[in-house]
Design a protein around this motif. Sequence first.
Motif, PDB file in Angstrom:
ATOM      1  N   ALA A   2       0.821  -1.196   0.000  1.00 25.80           N
ATOM      2  CA  ALA A   2       0.000   0.000   0.000  1.00 25.80           C
ATOM      3  C   ALA A   2       0.860   1.253   0.000  1.00 25.80           C
ATOM      4  O   ALA A   2       1.921   1.304   0.606  1.00 25.80           O
ATOM      5  CB  ALA A   2      -0.933  -0.004   1.219  1.00 25.80           C
ATOM      6  N   ASP A   3       0.389   2.280  -0.698  1.00 26.22           N
ATOM      7  CA  ASP A   3       1.090   3.553  -0.751  1.00 26.22           C
ATOM      8  C   ASP A   3       0.972   4.239   0.604  1.00 26.22           C
ATOM      9  O   ASP A   3      -0.132   4.540   1.055  1.00 26.22           O
ATOM     10  CB  ASP A   3       0.440   4.414  -1.831  1.00 26.22           C
ATOM     11  N   PRO A   4       2.090   4.531   1.326  1.00 25.73           N
ATOM     12  CA  PRO A   4       2.004   5.135   2.650  1.00 25.73           C
ATOM     13  C   PRO A   4       1.441   6.546   2.629  1.00 25.73           C
ATOM     14  O   PRO A   4       1.066   7.076   3.660  1.00 25.73           O
ATOM     15  CB  PRO A   4       3.453   5.126   3.152  1.00 25.73           C
ATOM     16  N   LEU A   5       1.356   7.184   1.457  1.00 29.22           N
ATOM     17  CA  LEU A   5       0.797   8.524   1.378  1.00 29.22           C
ATOM     18  C   LEU A   5      -0.679   8.507   1.029  1.00 29.22           C
ATOM     19  O   LEU A   5      -1.273   9.553   0.769  1.00 29.22           O
ATOM     20  CB  LEU A   5       1.553   9.353   0.328  1.00 29.22           C
ATOM     21  N   GLY A   6      -1.280   7.331   1.035  1.00 29.75           N
ATOM     22  CA  GLY A   6      -2.701   7.268   0.755  1.00 29.75           C
ATOM     23  C   GLY A   6      -3.027   7.603  -0.686  1.00 29.75           C
ATOM     24  O   GLY A   6      -4.052   8.186  -0.992  1.00 29.75           O
ATOM     25  N   GLY A   7      -2.132   7.257  -1.661  1.00 33.10           N
ATOM     26  CA  GLY A   7      -2.408   7.494  -3.071  1.00 33.10           C
ATOM     27  C   GLY A   7      -2.003   8.873  -3.552  1.00 33.10           C
ATOM     28  O   GLY A   7      -2.346   9.262  -4.665  1.00 33.10           O
ATOM     29  N   GLU A   8      -1.245   9.644  -2.735  1.00 32.96           N
ATOM     30  CA  GLU A   8      -0.905  11.014  -3.117  1.00 32.96           C
ATOM     31  C   GLU A   8       0.574  11.187  -3.443  1.00 32.96           C
ATOM     32  O   GLU A   8       1.093  12.296  -3.485  1.00 32.96           O
ATOM     33  CB  GLU A   8      -1.302  11.973  -2.000  1.00 32.96           C
ATOM     34  N   VAL A  74       8.857   9.768  -0.367  1.00 31.31           N
ATOM     35  CA  VAL A  74       8.278   9.218   0.864  1.00 31.31           C
ATOM     36  C   VAL A  74       8.795  10.074   2.019  1.00 31.31           C
ATOM     37  O   VAL A  74       9.866   9.816   2.565  1.00 31.31           O
ATOM     38  CB  VAL A  74       8.658   7.737   1.072  1.00 31.31           C
ATOM     39  N   PRO A  75       8.077  11.151   2.400  1.00 31.47           N
ATOM     40  CA  PRO A  75       8.567  12.046   3.447  1.00 31.47           C
ATOM     41  C   PRO A  75       8.610  11.357   4.804  1.00 31.47           C
ATOM     42  O   PRO A  75       7.859  10.422   5.068  1.00 31.47           O
ATOM     43  CB  PRO A  75       7.548  13.189   3.442  1.00 31.47           C
ATOM     44  N   VAL A  76       9.511  11.854   5.671  1.00 32.75           N
ATOM     45  CA  VAL A  76       9.693  11.276   7.007  1.00 32.75           C
ATOM     46  C   VAL A  76       9.864  12.403   8.005  1.00 32.75           C
ATOM     47  O   VAL A  76      10.624  13.349   7.757  1.00 32.75           O
ATOM     48  CB  VAL A  76      10.928  10.341   7.055  1.00 32.75           C
ATOM     49  N   VAL A  77       9.166  12.309   9.147  1.00 28.07           N
ATOM     50  CA  VAL A  77       9.402  13.245  10.247  1.00 28.07           C
ATOM     51  C   VAL A  77      10.734  12.895  10.898  1.00 28.07           C
ATOM     52  O   VAL A  77      10.998  11.732  11.209  1.00 28.07           O
ATOM     53  CB  VAL A  77       8.260  13.163  11.282  1.00 28.07           C
ATOM     54  N   LEU A  78      11.567  13.899  11.128  1.00 26.37           N
ATOM     55  CA  LEU A  78      12.871  13.684  11.750  1.00 26.37           C
ATOM     56  C   LEU A  78      12.840  13.932  13.252  1.00 26.37           C
ATOM     57  O   LEU A  78      13.370  13.161  14.033  1.00 26.37           O
ATOM     58  CB  LEU A  78      13.915  14.587  11.095  1.00 26.37           C
ATOM     59  N   TRP A  79      12.229  15.048  13.673  1.00 30.67           N
ATOM     60  CA  TRP A  79      12.126  15.356  15.092  1.00 30.67           C
ATOM     61  C   TRP A  79      11.063  16.426  15.279  1.00 30.67           C
ATOM     62  O   TRP A  79      10.635  17.084  14.331  1.00 30.67           O
ATOM     63  CB  TRP A  79      13.470  15.836  15.648  1.00 30.67           C
ATOM     64  N   ARG A  80      10.656  16.604  16.535  1.00 33.65           N
ATOM     65  CA  ARG A  80       9.710  17.665  16.876  1.00 33.65           C
ATOM     66  C   ARG A  80      10.465  18.935  17.241  1.00 33.65           C
ATOM     67  O   ARG A  80      11.515  18.892  17.883  1.00 33.65           O
ATOM     68  CB  ARG A  80       8.816  17.220  18.049  1.00 33.65           C
ATOM     69  N   LEU A  81       9.915  20.088  16.870  1.00 38.19           N
ATOM     70  CA  LEU A  81      10.468  21.378  17.211  1.00 38.19           C
ATOM     71  C   LEU A  81       9.738  21.919  18.430  1.00 38.19           C
ATOM     72  O   LEU A  81       8.532  21.740  18.580  1.00 38.19           O
ATOM     73  CB  LEU A  81      10.308  22.359  16.047  1.00 38.19           C
TER      74      LEU A  81
END
Length: 311
Positions: A2-8, A74-81
């Motif tokens: 499955a596409d992790p971006l929900g098809g986007e 495929v974007p990824v969160v690295l850390w919270r600001l």
Amino acid sequence: MADPLGGEADRLAAVLAATGTGGDVVSLQVADVTESGRVNLQLGDGSLLMEVACPDSYRNRAAGDWVAVRLSSVPVVLWRLGDDPATTDAADLQKAATQAAQDVQVVRAATYGTSVPAGSGWQAATAVYMRKVDGKLEIYFQVADASDPSPETPGVPTPKPVTISPTASGSWRGGKPDDYAGTPVQGDWTGRGNRRGGWFYGSAISSACAGKTVAGMKVAFTRKAGAGVNAKRPLHVYLHSYASPPSGQLDLGDGPEDLLRLSAGAKGTATLPKSWVTALASGSAKGLAIYASGAADYMAVTGGQLTITFS
């Protein structure tokens, strides 16, 4: 897979190509946290990046967080600001330690025998009394001569929060249960009529509140992906008076209250109004429902776990 971006993914690739930000690290705001623990992120054009993965170090995720994101196909969160969480963590630890201490019996040792106890400081008890308070045992010894003063009796702790899960849920359309909707749904996507959904708890809510002072109630919901538009939409929440699902129409009580807005796949918690808390605690209302007209706020919703706090 499955596409992790929900098809986007294709749309995101076009955005990155147009802006020249492919592979860059940018700051984005979290629109919602999803049931999987991933996040939906708000882009500058108002659209969403769906189901973006996060590192294990990003804890206590919440809508409104600002995060550093590596943009790619495929974007990824690295850390919270944000601020150093040490102060918040310390407060949470103190709260947990206090609760743990309240849960522990205060008697250091309990022994018995056929002779008098060895050592000094013992007092003979002429009678023993006991009772249970908040699930914990209290013992009182009546003595003939209190030569060593008794320690003070600890105050009765505030009752622990109680979480109640619904015993049943479902959807209604056309004045009867809707066999085509396995979860509560609000609105109408196909033009066949508006749906309303409900969660049922039997008498568990009023039973949990009996004899206690209720401070508040919160309910947790998750919006299913693939039902309606991806953008945030409000849940139109009502009370109802049914202990179990009705065979006919699900009549709605007080409401609507737009308690929270969720994007597709997101989870959230809503605080119930004080008047609703009173009605549910007394048993004059027994459960929660959702209803909307048309396609604008159409969504399918799961969850319904109700958490009650006391004072």
